[in-house]
Enzyme design. Structure first.
Site, PDB file in Angstrom:
ATOM      1  CG  HIS A 270      -1.851   1.155   1.308  1.00 52.28           C
ATOM      2  ND1 HIS A 270      -3.087   1.012   0.761  1.00 52.28           N
ATOM      3  CD2 HIS A 270      -1.546   2.450   1.849  1.00 52.28           C
ATOM      4  CE1 HIS A 270      -3.651   2.360   1.271  1.00 52.28           C
ATOM      5  NE2 HIS A 270      -2.729   2.971   1.676  1.00 52.28           N
ATOM      6  CD  GLU A 271       1.613   3.762   3.602  1.00 54.19           C
ATOM      7  OE1 GLU A 271       1.674   4.657   3.104  1.00 54.19           O
ATOM      8  OE2 GLU A 271       0.371   3.452   4.353  1.00 54.19           O
ATOM      9  CG  HIS A 274       0.413   6.146  -0.681  1.00 58.31           C
ATOM     10  ND1 HIS A 274      -0.695   6.891  -1.518  1.00 58.31           N
ATOM     11  CD2 HIS A 274      -0.314   5.517   0.386  1.00 58.31           C
ATOM     12  CE1 HIS A 274      -1.729   6.568  -0.556  1.00 58.31           C
ATOM     13  NE2 HIS A 274      -1.669   5.997   0.489  1.00 58.31           N
ATOM     14  CD  GLU A 307      -5.655   5.375   0.153  1.00 58.61           C
ATOM     15  OE1 GLU A 307      -4.483   5.915   0.584  1.00 58.61           O
ATOM     16  OE2 GLU A 307      -5.933   4.167   0.985  1.00 58.61           O
TER      17      GLU A 307
HETATM   18 ZN    ZN Z   1      -2.999   5.141   1.735  1.00 58.24          ZN
END
Ligand code: ZN
Length: 513
Positions: A270-271, A274, A307
């Site tokens: 997830h990160e 980003h 996101e």
């Molecule tokens: Zn996030």
């Protein structure tokens, strides 16, 4: 190509402003990773000092003069589709927003926010809402003051002014319009899953893997995503985050639990999503192109789009069957017998179960958006003044009962679980669900545009995906607004159907519904 002097000077001033912002971000990163607890009071002063200087740089009247003169320069704004015109449009937005906030409020938000965050950390550990309540009270009062300084359109509400910071142009009413039907279809899907009586075997996820091994595996996944580890760090915090601090410096964090290695794996992916967005923005010099750090064209559009990038890697890549085909042999080599004997299909099913739980960051894809909608409702009511701070835990627990059928056992697993409100991030939560919606819709386009994508994922050949995202999303910076980018990339406005198709398509065969 050289720019007129007034435009070049404007870019120089904004670059300095961005540099100061990056110093603040570094202080914050350090506070969450390595700062000793006793440094908290001094850190609050440091954060406030730098926020004040940054705000001064951001609101420098010279920027206002240069903006006005550039806006009247046809060589810069004559073609509204040009990069300079888009840059100036976004610079104007930033300047107008920043000049609406008085410097004392900016410093107060930073100082109180830093102390409040520290108070939250302790209150969360002790599951003691009463200890945090006075800080939340202060932060919400400051946040409401901020909304009043920004102002909002007639017929709107204070919340609109806050969400506009994170998702330019969005309003509470518009979000409610998208969320309401989404909630209905999701609740129905979750109920059908519960009624199916199917129990998915999740024992393979309970393998005890030491954090150091998990860290090593996380790094392998990041490298396969095409992440440049030379230009990033991965550290450990209570609440994982990613901060695109400066060109060549992206900081990400994750958290490890021995008996739940997929938590850290998906947190890292997830990160990492980003982080790839940050690395794909044209901040750094590339070939003959100069770095554009400080220009809106080198900045992320909105948190929703940010996101969408993290969710895409976490859920559309990471929770696919193809991912496990690639990952399992590699995990087995690294983790050894501790991983157990389950096959890729068992892992695929185990990471795609759907059942209501207390913690948002650990929630499955199906129930996640309900967690977000609860926060949206509570923060909207706090800002409107309809919900008193002391009543937040009761309101929280009631919504968890109504939406997810859960009895929240304590505030640590309830309204104290997220860091956001402690430093005044209100209007931020809905962007998580917007991100899921954007990710699903963009993913349907990607599947058409990259031939054999599934086979590529199964082979660990993920660079075509990273490059597609860079070309179609990252490199544009803020040239388009989120809604416009979505239409350009996918050919239609944002809607909920792609996300629902994705979730139903995945859960129906697993649960036989
Ligand atoms: Zn996030």
């Amino acid at each position: 190509m050289s720019y007129p002097a007034h435009y070049a000077e404007l870019c120089t001033l904004l670059r300095r402003k961005e540099t100061l912002k990056s110093v603040g971000a570094l202080l914050q990163w350090d506070q969450e990773t390595y700062m000793p607890p006793a440094g908290a009071a001094a850190r609050a002063e440091q954060c406030a000092a730098i926020a004040e200087i940054e705000h001064k740089a951001r609101t420098d009247p010279r920027i206002g003069e240069l903006l006005a003169s550039c806006e009247g320069d046809a060589s810069l704004t004559g073609d509204p589709a040009s990069e300079t015109a888009a840059n100036l449009r976004e610079m104007r937005r930033d300047y107008d927003l920043a000049t609406k906030l008085p410097p004392d409020l900016v410093a107060e938000l930073a100082r109180t926010g830093s102390l409040s965050q520290e108070a939250w950390k302790h209150a969360r550990q002790a599951s003691n809402f009463k200890a945090f309540a006075p800080w939340l009270e202060k932060m919400m009062a400051l946040t409401r003051r901020k909304a009043e300084c920004y102002g909002w359109a007639r017929g709107g509400e204070a919340y609109d002014a806050l969400i506009n910071e994170y998702e330019p142009g969005a309003t509470a009413r518009e979000i409610e319009r998208v969320f309401t039907p989404l909630r209905a279809r999701l609740s129905d899907l979750i109920a059908r899953v519960a009624d199916s009586g199917t129990k998915v075997d999740r024992r393979c996820l309970k393998a005890r893997i030491p954090p150091a091994k998990q860290h090593e595996f996380g790094q392998l996944v990041l490298r396969t995503m095409g992440f440049d580890m030379n230009a990033a760090r991965l550290d450990v915090t209570t609440h994982p985050f990613c901060s695109g601090i400066a060109p060549g410096d992206t900081r990400m964090t994750t958290r490890y639990r021995d008996e739940a290695f997929t938590d850290a794996l998906y947190g890292t992916m997830h990160e990492g999503g980003h982080g790839l967005y940050e690395q794909g923005l044209p901040k750094s010099p590339e070939g003959r192109k100069p770095g554009r750090f400080g220009e809106p064209m080198a900045d992320a559009i909105s948190l929703g789009i940010h996101e969408s990038q993290s969710r895409m890697w976490e859920n559309f890549v990471g929770r696919s069957r193809q991912f496990w085909t690639w990952a399992l042999p590699r995990a087995r080599r690294l983790f050894g017998p501790a991983l157990g004997k389950a096959g890729a299909d068992a892992f695929y099913k185990a990471v795609n179960t759907c059942s209501p739980s207390f913690i948002r960051v650990e929630a499955d894809e199906g129930t996640y958006n309900l967690h977000v909608m609860i926060r949206f409702e509570i923060e909207r009511r706090m800002i409107a003044g309809d919900l008193k701070i002391k009543d937040v835990p009761a309101a929280w627990n009631r919504l968890y009962k109504d939406s997810l059928g859960l009895d929240v056992p304590d505030d640590r697993r309830g309204c104290l679980q997220d860091v956001h409100w402690s430093f005044g991030l209100v209007g931020y939560f809905p962007t998580y669900t917007l991100g899921n919606l954007y990710a699903a819709q963009i993913w349907e386009t990607i599947k058409k545009k990259i031939p054999g994508l599934d086979a590529k994922i199964a082979k660990g050949d993920w660079l075509p995906l990273r490059d597609w995202l860079k070309k179609n999303i990252h490199q544009h910076g803020r040239r388009y607004r989120a809604a416009e980018l979505c239409e350009r990339v996918t050919g239609r406005p944002l809607a909920a159907d792609a996300l629902l198709r994705h979730l139903e398509g995945k859960l129906a065969p697993i649960y036989g519904i």
